[in-house]
Design an enzyme around this catalytic site. Structure first.
Site, PDB file in Angstrom:
ATOM      1  N   HIS A  43       1.735   4.583  -2.900  1.00 18.30           N
ATOM      2  CA  HIS A  43       1.721   6.035  -2.671  1.00 18.30           C
ATOM      3  C   HIS A  43       3.002   6.335  -3.280  1.00 18.30           C
ATOM      4  O   HIS A  43       3.091   7.616  -3.969  1.00 18.30           O
ATOM      5  CB  HIS A  43       1.971   6.220  -1.184  1.00 18.30           C
ATOM      6  CG  HIS A  43       0.586   6.339  -0.535  1.00 18.30           C
ATOM      7  ND1 HIS A  43      -0.758   6.799  -0.892  1.00 18.30           N
ATOM      8  CD2 HIS A  43       0.031   5.595   0.673  1.00 18.30           C
ATOM      9  CE1 HIS A  43      -1.654   6.448   0.006  1.00 18.30           C
ATOM     10  NE2 HIS A  43      -1.214   6.345   1.093  1.00 18.30           N
ATOM     11  N   HIS A  84       0.944  -1.051   0.049  1.00 16.37           N
ATOM     12  CA  HIS A  84       0.015  -0.048  -0.204  1.00 16.37           C
ATOM     13  C   HIS A  84       0.795   1.359   0.093  1.00 16.37           C
ATOM     14  O   HIS A  84       0.633   2.086  -0.811  1.00 16.37           O
ATOM     15  CB  HIS A  84      -0.939   0.078   1.284  1.00 16.37           C
ATOM     16  CG  HIS A  84      -1.697   1.258   1.482  1.00 16.37           C
ATOM     17  ND1 HIS A  84      -2.822   1.493   0.903  1.00 16.37           N
ATOM     18  CD2 HIS A  84      -1.353   2.407   2.057  1.00 16.37           C
ATOM     19  CE1 HIS A  84      -3.297   2.596   1.110  1.00 16.37           C
ATOM     20  NE2 HIS A  84      -2.470   3.299   1.833  1.00 16.37           N
ATOM     21  N   GLU A  85       1.863   1.327   0.980  1.00 14.65           N
ATOM     22  CA  GLU A  85       2.884   2.536   1.040  1.00 14.65           C
ATOM     23  C   GLU A  85       3.607   2.574  -0.470  1.00 14.65           C
ATOM     24  O   GLU A  85       3.892   3.733  -1.056  1.00 14.65           O
ATOM     25  CB  GLU A  85       3.630   2.245   1.958  1.00 14.65           C
ATOM     26  CG  GLU A  85       3.080   2.396   3.472  1.00 14.65           C
ATOM     27  CD  GLU A  85       2.002   3.399   3.715  1.00 14.65           C
ATOM     28  OE1 GLU A  85       2.406   4.523   3.088  1.00 14.65           O
ATOM     29  OE2 GLU A  85       1.232   3.260   4.328  1.00 14.65           O
TER      30      GLU A  85
END
Length: 233
Positions: A107, A103-104
């Site tokens: 980003h 998920h990071e």
């Protein structure tokens, strides 16, 4: 001056409701994460190894993967190009940890591709801080001085907070979508493992929905307080 300034403020129930909703969402994240933190991926790779693979496959070579203290305090910092993994994720092989790390990475890929909502959120941060710190003092000052216009300015300033929470939703949902797609297409995780990682990220996403709902409850409370002061005039 309206009575609940001196006694019980009935609008405070909105604060309690918002706090309960956020607490439930937060508890759900920790419960879901704990459940799938016990499920280790079949390839035996760690969260930071997966993060490195994802970043390299996206052509991102200048982002450092670092450790940050705390439990699920993971984040991507575009200002210093670091992907920070928490104690609960760094070095772990669970599908939960890998989901969070991916998920990071989502980003980081958003940053690389100049994803509009991410840029807009970065711009809105200082405005949201202004709204968070000044909206209530301005509102209360307006009530004390009997100035509906000043009270309404406090409400308008708080809209910066609402805007920030609204912008955050597509940023977070998109990062999770990217993460799950990469984990599936690259076969880093098996199909059933991706499903479990999705459960973790879905629970995390609900915390942002809860924060937005809580902010709307605060806005409603501010409107009620300003309206009551106006009627008492």
């Amino acid at each position: 001056m309206y009575p609940f300034m001196y006694y019980f403020d009935p609008t405070y129930i909105l604060v309690i409701i918002g706090a309960i909703i956020c607490a439930i969402a937060s508890a759900r994240v920790h419960i879901t994460y704990s459940r799938f933190d016990r499920v280790h991926n079949r390839r035996g790779v760690t969260a930071e190894q997966v993060a490195d693979m994802i970043l390299r496959s996206a052509g991102i070579m200048d982002v450092r993967i670092m450790h940050v203290n705390g439990n699920l305090t993971d984040n991507y910092n575009p200002s210093n190009r670091t992907l920070n993994l928490s104690d609960a994720v760094m070095g772990k092989t669970s599908v939960a940890a890998i989901g969070v790390a991916a998920h990071e990475c989502g980003h980081a890929i958003q940053d690389q591709q100049n994803y509009g909502p991410l840029r807009l959120r970065a711009i809105s941060v200082p405005l949201a801080n202004i709204g968070s710190y000044l909206s209530w003092p301005i509102l209360i000052l307006g009530v004390i001085l009997g100035s509906p216009k000043l009270a309404n300015i406090g409400i308008i300033v708080f809209l910066f907070v609402i805007a920030f929470e609204l912008i955050t939703l597509p940023v977070e949902f998109n990062a999770s979508h990217r993460a799950l797609k990469i984990l599936s297409e690259s076969q880093i995780l098996e199909r059933d493992e991706v499903k479990k990682a999705r459960s973790v990220l879905a629970a995390a996403a609900m915390t942002y929905v809860a924060a937005l709902f809580s902010a709307f409850l605060q806005l409603f409370r501010m409107i009620l307080i300003a309206g009551s002061a106006d009627r008492d005039d």
